[in-house]
Motif scaffolding. Sequence first.
Motif, PDB file in Angstrom:
ATOM      1  N   GLU A  47       1.287  -1.251  -0.064  1.00 15.74           N
ATOM      2  CA  GLU A  47      -0.314  -0.107   0.136  1.00 15.74           C
ATOM      3  C   GLU A  47       0.864   1.518   0.103  1.00 15.74           C
ATOM      4  O   GLU A  47       1.464   0.939   0.969  1.00 15.74           O
ATOM      5  CB  GLU A  47      -1.013   0.189   1.518  1.00 15.74           C
ATOM      6  N   GLN A  48       0.433   2.420  -0.758  1.00 11.95           N
ATOM      7  CA  GLN A  48       1.068   3.534  -1.194  1.00 11.95           C
ATOM      8  C   GLN A  48       1.073   4.679   0.065  1.00 11.95           C
ATOM      9  O   GLN A  48       0.062   4.762   0.164  1.00 11.95           O
ATOM     10  CB  GLN A  48       1.527   3.918  -2.354  1.00 11.95           C
ATOM     11  N   ALA A  49       1.936   5.721   0.542  1.00 11.92           N
ATOM     12  CA  ALA A  49       1.263   6.318   1.089  1.00 11.92           C
ATOM     13  C   ALA A  49       0.668   7.277   0.771  1.00 11.92           C
ATOM     14  O   ALA A  49       1.254   7.798   0.042  1.00 11.92           O
ATOM     15  CB  ALA A  49       3.173   6.812   2.171  1.00 11.92           C
ATOM     16  N   SER A  50      -0.224   7.871   1.252  1.00  9.44           N
ATOM     17  CA  SER A  50      -1.094   8.909   0.769  1.00  9.44           C
ATOM     18  C   SER A  50      -0.413  10.338   1.623  1.00  9.44           C
ATOM     19  O   SER A  50      -1.283  11.132   0.960  1.00  9.44           O
ATOM     20  CB  SER A  50      -2.306   9.234   1.489  1.00  9.44           C
ATOM     21  N   ALA A  51       0.930  10.470   1.992  1.00 11.41           N
ATOM     22  CA  ALA A  51       0.923  11.700   3.104  1.00 11.41           C
ATOM     23  C   ALA A  51       2.528  10.830   3.180  1.00 11.41           C
ATOM     24  O   ALA A  51       2.618  10.220   3.307  1.00 11.41           O
ATOM     25  CB  ALA A  51       0.497  12.327   3.517  1.00 11.41           C
TER      26      ALA A  51
END
Length: 239
Positions: A170-174
Amino acid sequence: MPPAPPTVVLVHGGFTDAAVWLGVIDELQRHDIPVLAVANPLRGLARDAACVASVVSQIDGPVVLVGHSYGGAVITVAGTADQVVGLVYVAAYVPEEGESLRELADRFTGSPLVGSLKPWTYRTVGGADATEFSITPEAYAAVFAADVSPSVAKVLAVTQRPLAATAFTEQASAAAWRTTPSWALVAGADRAVSPDVERFGAQRAGATTVELDGASHAVTVSRPTSVADLIREAVRATG
């Protein structure tokens, strides 16, 4: 009267639980620093960060977020709240916005962790089957806690909490470190997260960094005073 120091919120990573902070908590409390260790769900970056952000939102006053291992990614996303005044990364992943842990780790030679994981199946809220990983008991000491006594390493191995597979992809959103001061501790003998990954993330974030030669991934257990000293530095700087 001087202002109260920021509250330190401790976020554990995968393959352990909040008890990994016991020695660090003791050190901080001896210096009258308010501290809270949260139970990280370990179900995925967005969900875990939302959980931590919810806890932070219910604390009066400024907060210094501290993340160990995968907990570093969690505080990177959760730390965008205005009341978060500092970030401390302990043997941790420090992702960029839009980057996953796998993408960050793949920049460098892999760690022994990957070959030491055991998959399990759990049921999601929606009723679907999903995969999570734990470290095999026979590999736990060498990979996670090489500088901890064998008896303590055995306890850590059987009390570990698995980490959802989605946490790796899962990619970091911030990336809260872009606007918030940060500190980092590199565990020089880490075999779960490569020290190169830790150094790279800390440097990219412009973090004030210390490195402990010979420290394993379980540095919060084996070197609690050193970890607490870095946290206290962040508290002093932000308070």
